[in-house]
Design an enzyme around this catalytic site. Structure first.
Site, PDB file in Angstrom:
ATOM      1  N   GLU A   1       0.805  -1.229  -0.083  1.00  0.00           N
ATOM      2  CA  GLU A   1       0.083  -0.005   0.165  1.00  0.00           C
ATOM      3  C   GLU A   1       0.868   1.124   0.083  1.00  0.00           C
ATOM      4  OE1 GLU A   1      -2.867  -0.197   3.044  1.00  0.00           O
ATOM      5  OE2 GLU A   1      -3.834  -1.856   2.175  1.00  0.00           O
TER       6      GLU A   1
ATOM      7  N   GLU B   1      -5.830  -8.160  -0.514  1.00  0.00           N
ATOM      8  CA  GLU B   1      -6.598  -7.958   0.752  1.00  0.00           C
ATOM      9  C   GLU B   1      -7.791  -7.700   0.441  1.00  0.00           C
ATOM     10  OE1 GLU B   1      -5.114  -5.204   3.744  1.00  0.00           O
ATOM     11  OE2 GLU B   1      -3.130  -5.504   3.110  1.00  0.00           O
TER      12      GLU B   1
END
Length: 504
Positions: free
Chosen positions: A175, A294
């Site tokens: 991320e 995710e």
């Protein structure tokens, strides 16, 4: 009033692609009680000789998880992997900045590889591209994968692991588009470091596959430009681009919540389009695949997490207690992966134990299956083979955010080797059962094995260690005659219809 009815046609020649088993992957991060008190609890009555909970191992094996991402997550962006190797008594305790806890480093790379073998899973390893970079990544790869005769590989051997771990899937950070990330980078900064790190890693081991960070969600203001820039800079080194997305029902609007798989579908299509644009721009013959590493429902624990005292060890963070409607959406999200089996080749339900997870434990106590355990298990166990293109006709509804939402979500997998077909269906209608005719005439000689359903009169029902309020049961109303399966889908239900050639 028009009577509701749906139809579905499946043909063995209407194929999307072979399902990559890794779409049923999961995730263990050093966060909350995922590791300490989750998979690892040396003082527990069920602990094995390494301190891993055998009750949890058995539950993970039920899910048949093929690959598990590790060790993060936000945590990896300030993680020194060297802290988690060697004699445990010599390992340092560190401030873990992402979740503001104390990391004891009792579990590290070697222990996690051992645990993954116990549950029958491969490891998807993440490297730190927040506070570190090329050098730490290539050293970790040398430690895990090189046979011997070098500093890092011989260090592994001195730690009791003579043979290399041969970890083949690697995430280049986590991320990195997110301002919350330690070492947050612009797309240009990340694309450059991802390319150079990937280059060095593939010199160490040319057989590995690399996953580059995409956007942390489709709502990020930099989406999809972050993907486009990253891909443009690192296209030759990477094999997958990652997608992350979580879903919640904060407004307590169930029809709208159950439509959120449409958001996932749009996200996937947008990333595919971005990948293919860069492919065309670069005149490349390589197609980038997607790793949705995710995904889950996450919102129940938000308020509780604000109360956690910082700098404690393994506090109960992100412990969502999932209800029945969460399980329905999870089923629809899994079906979405099947419908994109040609490009989504890996995924990771985040996470596996205690932290936004299908499995919950008590410290020193019991373990149990959350509601979302069941659709995940059914898809993983029965959803292996070739994903078929579902020709679906379904009544539709409008919700607060969505229009033309099909009441029925449908996916199907054809396992040619085992001569089996499995159909996955979600009925989102909260008040009405849905009769459904499924045309299976292409599958001559196939017979109905069973129709499993997950139903509850209470959309907010949760499972606890004391009571499994939501658990699968048999639906005995479905019949197969002349190649047409007549199914009865209960209101608000997850359905698994299994067929096999010459079953009876």
């Amino acid at each position: 009033m028009t009577k509701l009815k749906a139809t579905l046609t499946l043909d063995k020649n209407y194929q999307i692609d072979k399902v990559d088993d890794r779409i049923y992957g999961s995730f263990i991060e050093h966060l909350g009680r995922a590791v300490y008190g989750g998979i690892y609890e040396p003082g527990h009555p069920e602990a094995d000789e390494q301190g891993f909970r055998k009750d949890v191992i058995e539950l993970v094996k039920e899910l048949n998880v093929p690959i598990i991402r590790y060790p993060g997550g936000n945590m990896v962006s300030a993680y020194n992997w060297e802290d988690g190797i060697g004699p445990k008594e010599e390992r340092p305790r560190r401030l873990e900045l992402a979740w503001r806890t104390i990391e004891t480093n009792e579990v590290g790379t070697n222990e996690f590889v051992d645990w993954a073998k116990k549950v029958g899973a491969e490891v998807m390893m993440a490297v730190n591209l927040g506070t570190r970079g090329i050098d730490a990544a290539r050293n970790l790869l040398e430690y895990t994968n090189h046979p011997g005769g070098t500093y890092w590989s011989d260090l592994r051997r001195s730690h009791g692991y003579e043979e290399p771990h041969n970890i083949k899937t690697w995430c280049l950070g986590n991320e990195m588009d997110g301002p919350w990330q330690i070492g947050h980078k612009t797309a240009y900064e990340y694309g450059r470091i991802a390319n150079e790190t990937g280059k060095a890693m593939k010199l160490v081991d040319p057989t590995i596959e690399l996953v580059a960070c995409g956007s942390s969600s489709s709502e990020m203001p930099t989406f999809p430009e972050y993907e486009a820039t990253t891909l443009d800079l690192a296209y030759d080194q990477i094999d997958y681009i990652s997608l992350h997305q979580y879903y919640g029902n904060r407004s307590n609007d169930t029809p709208n919540f159950l439509a959120k798989n449409l958001t996932m579908d749009h996200f996937i299509k947008s990333v595919i389009a971005t990948c293919d644009y860069i492919k065309a721009k670069r005149r490349s013959k390589k197609t980038i695949k997607l790793s949705f590493d995710e995904w889950n429902v996450w919102y129940h624990s938000n308020d509780a997490d604000k109360q956690i005292e910082p700098w404690t060890i393994a506090p109960p963070q992100l412990e969502d207690h999932y209800n029945f409607e969460d399980a329905l959406l999870i089923g629809s999200l899994l079906i979405t992966f099947l419908k994109h089996a040609d490009r989504v080749k890996m995924a990771a339900m985040a996470q596996l134990v205690n932290v936004i997870a299908p499995i919950m434990t008590e410290n020193e106590g019991r373990s149990w299956k959350q509601t979302i355990f069941y659709p995940y298990m059914h898809a993983s166990v029965y959803g292996r083979g070739i994903s078929l293109k579902p020709i679906l006709s379904s009544p539709k509804y409008d919700s607060r955010e969505f229009t033309d939402v099909p009441y029925i979500d449908a996916g199907a997998v054809y396992n040619e080797e085992n001569e089996e077909v499995t159909i996955f269906l979600v009925n989102k209608h909260l008040e009405s059962a849905m009769p459904m005719d499924i045309d299976l005439r292409s599958f001559e000689g196939y017979e109905l094995v069973e129709h499993i359903e997950l139903v509850s009169d209470d959309l907010k029902a949760v499972n606890t260690a004391d009571h499994q309020a939501v658990a699968p049961q048999q639906n005995t109303h479905s019949k197969l005659d002349g190649g047409i399966l007549t199914a009865h889908l209960s209101k608000a239900s997850w359905n698994v219809i299994r067929l096999r050639k010459g079953a009876n």
